[in-house]
Scaffold this motif. Structure first.
Motif, short mmCIF file in Angstrom:
data_model
loop_
_atom_site.label_atom_id
_atom_site.label_comp_id
_atom_site.label_asym_id
_atom_site.label_seq_id
_atom_site.Cartn_x
_atom_site.Cartn_y
_atom_site.Cartn_z
N LEU A 179 0.84 -1.20 0.00
CA LEU A 179 0.00 0.00 0.00
C LEU A 179 0.87 1.25 0.00
N PRO A 180 0.48 2.28 -0.74
CA PRO A 180 1.20 3.55 -0.66
C PRO A 180 0.97 4.18 0.72
N TRP A 181 1.80 5.12 1.07
CA TRP A 181 1.78 5.67 2.43
C TRP A 181 0.40 6.19 2.81
N LEU A 182 -0.34 6.81 1.89
CA LEU A 182 -1.65 7.35 2.23
C LEU A 182 -2.62 6.24 2.63
N LEU A 183 -2.57 5.12 1.94
CA LEU A 183 -3.47 4.01 2.25
C LEU A 183 -2.99 3.17 3.44
N GLN A 184 -1.74 3.33 3.85
CA GLN A 184 -1.23 2.61 5.02
C GLN A 184 -2.07 2.92 6.26
N ARG A 185 -2.64 4.11 6.31
CA ARG A 185 -3.46 4.50 7.46
C ARG A 185 -4.71 3.63 7.59
N PHE A 186 -5.13 3.02 6.48
CA PHE A 186 -6.34 2.20 6.47
C PHE A 186 -6.02 0.71 6.46
N ALA A 187 -4.76 0.35 6.70
CA ALA A 187 -4.31 -1.04 6.58
C ALA A 187 -5.08 -1.98 7.52
N GLU A 188 -5.28 -1.59 8.76
CA GLU A 188 -5.99 -2.46 9.71
C GLU A 188 -7.43 -2.70 9.28
N VAL A 189 -8.09 -1.64 8.86
CA VAL A 189 -9.48 -1.76 8.40
C VAL A 189 -9.53 -2.62 7.14
N ALA A 190 -8.60 -2.38 6.22
CA ALA A 190 -8.55 -3.16 4.97
C ALA A 190 -8.29 -4.62 5.27
N GLN A 191 -7.39 -4.91 6.18
CA GLN A 191 -7.06 -6.29 6.53
C GLN A 191 -8.29 -7.02 7.07
N ALA A 192 -9.03 -6.38 7.94
CA ALA A 192 -10.24 -7.00 8.51
C ALA A 192 -11.29 -7.22 7.42
N ALA A 193 -11.48 -6.24 6.54
CA ALA A 193 -12.48 -6.36 5.48
C ALA A 193 -12.10 -7.46 4.49
N ILE A 194 -10.83 -7.54 4.13
CA ILE A 194 -10.35 -8.58 3.21
C ILE A 194 -10.57 -9.95 3.81
N LYS A 195 -10.23 -10.09 5.06
CA LYS A 195 -10.40 -11.39 5.73
C LYS A 195 -11.88 -11.78 5.79
N GLN A 196 -12.75 -10.84 6.13
CA GLN A 196 -14.18 -11.12 6.23
C GLN A 196 -14.75 -11.51 4.86
N ARG A 197 -14.48 -10.73 3.82
CA ARG A 197 -15.01 -11.03 2.48
C ARG A 197 -14.40 -12.31 1.93
N GLY A 198 -13.12 -12.52 2.20
CA GLY A 198 -12.48 -13.75 1.74
C GLY A 198 -13.08 -14.98 2.39
N ASN A 199 -13.34 -14.90 3.69
CA ASN A 199 -13.98 -16.02 4.38
C ASN A 199 -15.36 -16.32 3.80
N LEU A 200 -16.14 -15.29 3.52
CA LEU A 200 -17.46 -15.49 2.92
C LEU A 200 -17.34 -16.16 1.57
N LEU A 201 -16.40 -15.72 0.77
CA LEU A 201 -16.22 -16.25 -0.58
C LEU A 201 -15.76 -17.71 -0.55
N LEU A 202 -14.91 -18.03 0.43
CA LEU A 202 -14.31 -19.38 0.47
C LEU A 202 -15.05 -20.36 1.37
N THR A 203 -16.10 -19.91 2.07
CA THR A 203 -16.83 -20.84 2.93
C THR A 203 -18.29 -20.99 2.56
N LYS A 204 -18.86 -20.00 1.90
CA LYS A 204 -20.29 -20.10 1.58
C LYS A 204 -20.54 -21.20 0.55
N LYS A 205 -21.71 -21.77 0.62
CA LYS A 205 -22.10 -22.81 -0.33
C LYS A 205 -22.47 -22.18 -1.65
N ASP A 206 -22.10 -22.83 -2.74
CA ASP A 206 -22.50 -22.34 -4.07
C ASP A 206 -23.88 -22.79 -4.43
#
Length: 103
Positions: free
Chosen positions: A76-103
């Motif tokens: 991430l560029p320095w400006l987006l580094q400030r949002f790294a924690e929020v981004a990490q949590a959102a990525i993990k949440q959306r990734g879990n939904l994508l990889l665990t939900k039934k098709d």
């Protein structure tokens, strides 16, 4: 250079099914975030290389798909580094939904 943001998401799908779901779901997931634009999404076997833009800032990284987990690494560029924690949590949440939900 700043340290990359790394997110690892376990799954039980196997590599092929995880890749299939990621290919189908990443563009859809990015379109649900109004400030995010996908500039590049390129697959090389089990690795997706991407470039995104958010708030006028570009970031690049890759996603590696293994039999039992997915690992995202993005610089991430320095400006987006400030949002790294929020981004990490959102990525993990959306990734879990994508990889665990039934098709």
């Amino acid at each position: 250079m700043p340290a990359p943001l790394i997110v690892s998401i376990p799954h039980r799908l196997g590599r092929e099914e995880a890749v299939r779901r990621l290919k189908a779901g990443l563009t859809r997931a990015a379109s649900s975030v109004p400030v995010l634009t996908v500039d590049e999404e390129r697959w090389e076997q089990d690795r997706m290389i991407f470039r995104i833009r958010a708030l006028g800032q570009a970031a690049s990284g890759h996603i590696d798909v293994a039999d039992d987990h997915v690992r995202l690494e993005v610089t991430l560029p320095w400006l987006l580094q400030r949002f790294a924690e929020v981004a990490q949590a959102a990525i993990k949440q959306r990734g879990n939904l994508l990889l665990t939900k039934k098709d």
